[in-house]
Design a protein around this motif. Structure first.
Motif, PDB file in Angstrom:
ATOM      1  N   SER A  53      48.922 -16.488  22.965  1.00 35.17           N
ATOM      2  CA  SER A  53      48.394 -17.537  22.099  1.00 35.17           C
ATOM      3  C   SER A  53      47.576 -18.561  22.884  1.00 35.17           C
ATOM      4  O   SER A  53      46.527 -19.032  22.415  1.00 35.17           O
ATOM      5  CB  SER A  53      49.536 -18.239  21.357  1.00 35.17           C
ATOM      6  OG  SER A  53      50.484 -18.773  22.278  1.00 35.17           O
ATOM      7  N   SER A  54      48.028 -18.896  24.084  1.00 37.77           N
ATOM      8  CA  SER A  54      47.286 -19.845  24.925  1.00 37.77           C
ATOM      9  C   SER A  54      45.962 -19.246  25.371  1.00 37.77           C
ATOM     10  O   SER A  54      44.922 -19.920  25.374  1.00 37.77           O
ATOM     11  CB  SER A  54      48.116 -20.234  26.149  1.00 37.77           C
ATOM     12  OG  SER A  54      49.337 -20.812  25.772  1.00 37.77           O
ATOM     13  N   ALA A  63      43.463 -19.194  22.454  1.00 42.18           N
ATOM     14  CA  ALA A  63      42.919 -20.525  22.170  1.00 42.18           C
ATOM     15  C   ALA A  63      41.778 -20.855  23.124  1.00 42.18           C
ATOM     16  O   ALA A  63      40.744 -21.420  22.727  1.00 42.18           O
ATOM     17  CB  ALA A  63      44.029 -21.570  22.269  1.00 42.18           C
ATOM     18  N   SER A 100      38.752 -18.728  22.250  1.00 46.25           N
ATOM     19  CA  SER A 100      38.136 -19.275  21.045  1.00 46.25           C
ATOM     20  C   SER A 100      37.227 -20.446  21.359  1.00 46.25           C
ATOM     21  O   SER A 100      36.209 -20.659  20.683  1.00 46.25           O
ATOM     22  CB  SER A 100      39.231 -19.702  20.062  1.00 46.25           C
ATOM     23  OG  SER A 100      38.679 -20.250  18.886  1.00 46.25           O
ATOM     24  N   PRO A 157      42.455 -16.127  16.317  1.00 47.90           N
ATOM     25  CA  PRO A 157      41.547 -17.148  15.787  1.00 47.90           C
ATOM     26  C   PRO A 157      40.407 -16.522  14.980  1.00 47.90           C
ATOM     27  O   PRO A 157      39.947 -15.420  15.286  1.00 47.90           O
ATOM     28  CB  PRO A 157      41.012 -17.835  17.057  1.00 47.90           C
ATOM     29  CG  PRO A 157      42.074 -17.601  18.084  1.00 47.90           C
ATOM     30  CD  PRO A 157      42.602 -16.226  17.774  1.00 47.90           C
TER      31      PRO A 157
END
Length: 413
Positions: A145-146, A149, A152, A171
């Motif tokens: 997830s990091s 991000a 993105s 994302p």
């Protein structure tokens, strides 16, 4: 096995970090609801860690992705899922990247603590080594997830399993495309070699298997089970954005990657793109013609190969010598038997010469057939042979299960 058979005890089971993407409902919740008197231990942050814990006896069994160190393990691979290149750059998502393309862009990778042992990163590192490159991320973090991000926000590109692209972790502005030479997360149930599982852990393993197969057989499944395609779209698409569809181009320009660097391709005649390893690609080639065909001769794309690669026959000869040595070494290491390795010309579009290499290996009591195109070439012949052998080994180790009953059908890798 009935609920009465599990009146107590503890089920210890290891999980890969991305298990939630494949197990449609919470495994612990389902198990505890069915067996309320059994204690549960579900541990593991990374497949390498889980495999090591199973091999040492700390865990009885687990679900991992391959490759892992398997000297002391029994492996049963129920499914595999494709690894995809993830980017916020629309130009880099137009075509499947080679490993050289991947190494040439800023990278944001996760599982920083397991950088040398994580199965996905091991595969990427091996591919890069064969191509004479190194994977050197500009940012490393622990969690997917990091990493997503940061991707993105445009800090670099990354990789992720196809199942994760259908989750909330993806994302909206990211594109995901397969690699030119496909890479896979192969899921496998593991136990310590020869160990008899406790009833509780055996039931946990069975439930994990059933949950995985149930999920992958459903509308949201993304993996392949035993080589049978369950639900695998040809190319991931963002359905709400028409400019993400394969084949979309702006009116007058498009982008490609040449020699590892982004190249803008306009409509101008005779635009040249340098290729890795030599050679060049000429787009919208226009050359004067004389005689009866006076005027311009136009080719949409003209591939010019390095002179030292030779023609189809010379290239195939070099490939066969290198690939045969690599395949024989593979069989010696993995306990297989090389039955044959041949090349043949197969029909191509518009009369083009296309050469395919076919290898037949006897492995785990099965006759395995592996076939891939080698001409027109994308790498020098010796490098292509090394990649070919690497993909063959991945297929043998993750897609071939021991012969069951009278099943004598060949395994198509």
């Amino acid at each position: 096995m009935s609920q009465l058979d599990l009146a107590g005890g503890t089920a210890t089971f290891g999980l890969l970090r991305n298990a939630d993407y494949y197990l449609r409902t919470n495994l612990a919740q389902r198990f505890r609801t069915r067996y309320p008197d059994v204690r549960i231990r579900l541990v593991g942050q990374n497949s390498a860690e889980t495999a090591q814990a199973v091999a040492s006896g700390t865990l009885e069994a687990g679900l991992v992705t391959l490759p892992v160190r398997d000297e002391d393990l029994d492996l049963v691979p129920p499914a595999r899922d494709e690894l995809l290149h993830v980017t916020a750059d629309a130009a880099r998502a137009l075509t499947p990247p080679t490993i050289d393309d991947f190494c040439s862009v800023p990278l944001v990778l996760y599982d920083a603590h397991y950088a040398t042992t994580d199965p996905a990163r091991r595969q990427l590192n091996e591919r890069a080594q064969l191509a004479g490159r190194r994977i050197e991320p500009v940012i490393e973090v622990e969690y997917l997830s990091s990493a997503l991000a940061l991707v993105s926000e445009g800090f670099g590109d990354s990789v992720m399993c196809r199942a994760a692209t259908l989750s909330d972790a993806m994302p909206a502005n990211l594109r995901a495309v397969p690699f030119a030479e496909p890479l896979y997360d192969t899921l496998a149930l593991v136990r310590r070699r020869g160990q008899i599982l406790s009833p509780a852990t055996r039931e946990m393993a069975r439930m994990a298997w059933d949950s995985l197969v149930e999920h992958e057989s459903g509308p949201h499944g993304t993996a392949e089970r035993y080589g049978q395609r369950l639900h695998l779209p040809h190319r991931l698409q963002r359905r709400d954005r028409p400019d993400h569809l394969p084949g979309h181009r702006q009116a007058d320009t498009s982008s490609a990657s040449g020699a590892g660097a982004p190249v803008t391709v306009s409509g101008d005649p005779n635009t040249e793109i340098p290729l890795v390893g030599g050679g060049r690609l000429i787009v919208n080639e226009q050359r004067p013609s004389t005689g009866a065909d006076a005027g311009l001769k136009v080719n949409g794309i003209h591939l010019v190969l390095p002179a030292d690669w030779g023609g189809p026959q010379e290239y195939t000869d070099v490939f066969l010598r290198s690939a045969r040595r690599a395949a024989q070494d593979l069989c010696e290491r993995r306990g297989g038997e090389l039955e044959s390795l041949t090349c043949e010309v197969v029909p191509g579009a518009a009369g083009d010469v296309v050469v395919a290499a076919t290898t037949v290996v006897l492995f785990r009591g099965r006759r395995c057939v592996f076939r891939r195109g080698i001409w027109p070439p994308t790498h020098p012949a010796a490098t292509r042979a090394a990649i070919y052998a690497s993909v063959l080994e991945e297929g043998l180790m993750t897609r071939v299960v021991p012969q069951l009953g009278d099943d004598t059908a060949p395994v198509d890798l």
